[in-house]
Design an enzyme around this catalytic site. Structure first.
Site, PDB file in Angstrom:
ATOM      1  N   GLU A 141     -12.431  32.286 -53.817  1.00  0.00           N
ATOM      2  CA  GLU A 141     -12.243  31.192 -54.766  1.00  0.00           C
ATOM      3  C   GLU A 141     -11.112  31.598 -55.705  1.00  0.00           C
ATOM      4  OE1 GLU A 141     -16.019  30.403 -56.606  1.00  0.00           O
ATOM      5  OE2 GLU A 141     -17.031  30.632 -54.675  1.00  0.00           O
ATOM      6  N   ASP A 158     -16.353  29.393 -68.970  1.00  0.00           N
ATOM      7  CA  ASP A 158     -16.091  30.769 -68.577  1.00  0.00           C
ATOM      8  C   ASP A 158     -16.359  31.734 -69.713  1.00  0.00           C
ATOM      9  OD1 ASP A 158     -15.191  30.269 -65.915  1.00  0.00           O
ATOM     10  OD2 ASP A 158     -13.361  29.419 -66.771  1.00  0.00           O
ATOM     11  N   TYR A 167     -23.194  25.055 -54.809  1.00  0.00           N
ATOM     12  CA  TYR A 167     -23.034  26.193 -55.707  1.00  0.00           C
ATOM     13  C   TYR A 167     -24.200  26.186 -56.697  1.00  0.00           C
ATOM     14  CZ  TYR A 167     -20.169  29.284 -58.782  1.00  0.00           C
ATOM     15  OH  TYR A 167     -19.678  30.314 -59.534  1.00  0.00           O
TER      16      TYR A 167
END
Length: 262
Positions: free
Chosen positions: A47, A58, A173
């Site tokens: 990825e 993040d 995911y």
């Protein structure tokens, strides 16, 4: 069958390992060399993150890599230029991951077309709403043979997970938590219940767990519950070390327990 589907269809007893890293970090021109090194070291798919100025999901490690990549001059135009030789050097599935804003600015049609031209297999855009994808962009993704990867959290309802399963053409995911990236994978009654609930649903698509996987123990724990696991922050942190390229093979072997068949 696309590369993603082919990987999971032929996994047998293997524990599938994906590695995330940020394009343009640590150097603007390091992206393709890192991808090639990861495949040679034993990563099963990749990825590649395209940086954005406000990476809210993040943790600090990946935020820092995005900031540095942008300073280095990384853009989607630069990235697609770098990836034009991707399929001369890398055979495993490759996905791009990032936020929706740069994709919209680039143009969804242009973005999907560029992905297809360089051999990218799928895209992960966490902040692209499912209803918006289905209403406006699904046909564009399908036209260019791109898998759009949806995210599931411990709070996602069964109804929504079933909907995601029906829309997916690659894998689903599973976020190990609703926190930001980089946190350690928590082994708790809550996470065990969550993973067991997903497994009991017998979904059509493979599942891959991400967030908090950083070593062999957490990799094995995640792949006991899903078809694969994603390592991001721990690898991006490695890229900040001197002579990181000499450490990639040992990093992957440590994650997999030094056994290619794991």
């Amino acid at each position: 069958m696309n590369r993603i589907r082919n990987l999971f269809a032929n996994k047998d007893d293997r524990r599938i390992l994906s590695i995330y890293f940020t394009a343009g970090y640590p150097a603007l021109d390091s992206t393709l060399a890192i991808a090639e090194a990861l495949e040679n070291a034993g990563a099963d798919f990749l990825e590649i993150g395209f940086p954005y100025s406000d990476p809210v999901a993040d943790g600090p490690v990946i935020q820092h890599s995005s900031e540095m990549a942008l300073r280095n001059g990384m853009t989607l135009d630069v990235l697609f230029g770098q990836l034009k030789d991707l399929r001369k050097r890398v055979d495993i599935p490759v996905l791009l991951m990032g936020y929706v804003n740069p994709v919209l600015q680039y143009g969804v049609e242009n973005f999907c077309k560029a992905c297809a031209e360089v051999g990218v297999d799928g895209v992960i855009v966490p902040d692209l709403p499912m209803y918006e994808y289905e209403a406006h962009y699904q046909s564009v993704f399908e036209k260019h043979g791109l898998s759009n990867i949806f995210l599931v959290t411990p709070q996602t309802s069964e109804e929504r997970i079933r909907k995601i399963d029906g829309l997916s053409t690659g894998f689903i995911y599973l976020l190990s938590s609703s926190a930001t990236t980089g946190k350690n994978l928590a082994v708790s009654e809550t996470s065990e219940s969550y993973f067991s609930r997903i497994r009991a649903m017998a979904l059509e698509n493979p599942t891959v767990i991400g967030f908090g996987i950083s070593n062999h123990e957490t990799f094995v724990h995640a792949t006991d519950h899903a078809d694969g696991a994603i390592v991001g922050s721990a690898f991006v942190q490695l890229l900040g070390e001197p002579d990181y390229h000499t450490k990639i093979t040992s990093f992957i072997r440590q994650l997999k327990g030094k056994t290619d068949g794991l």
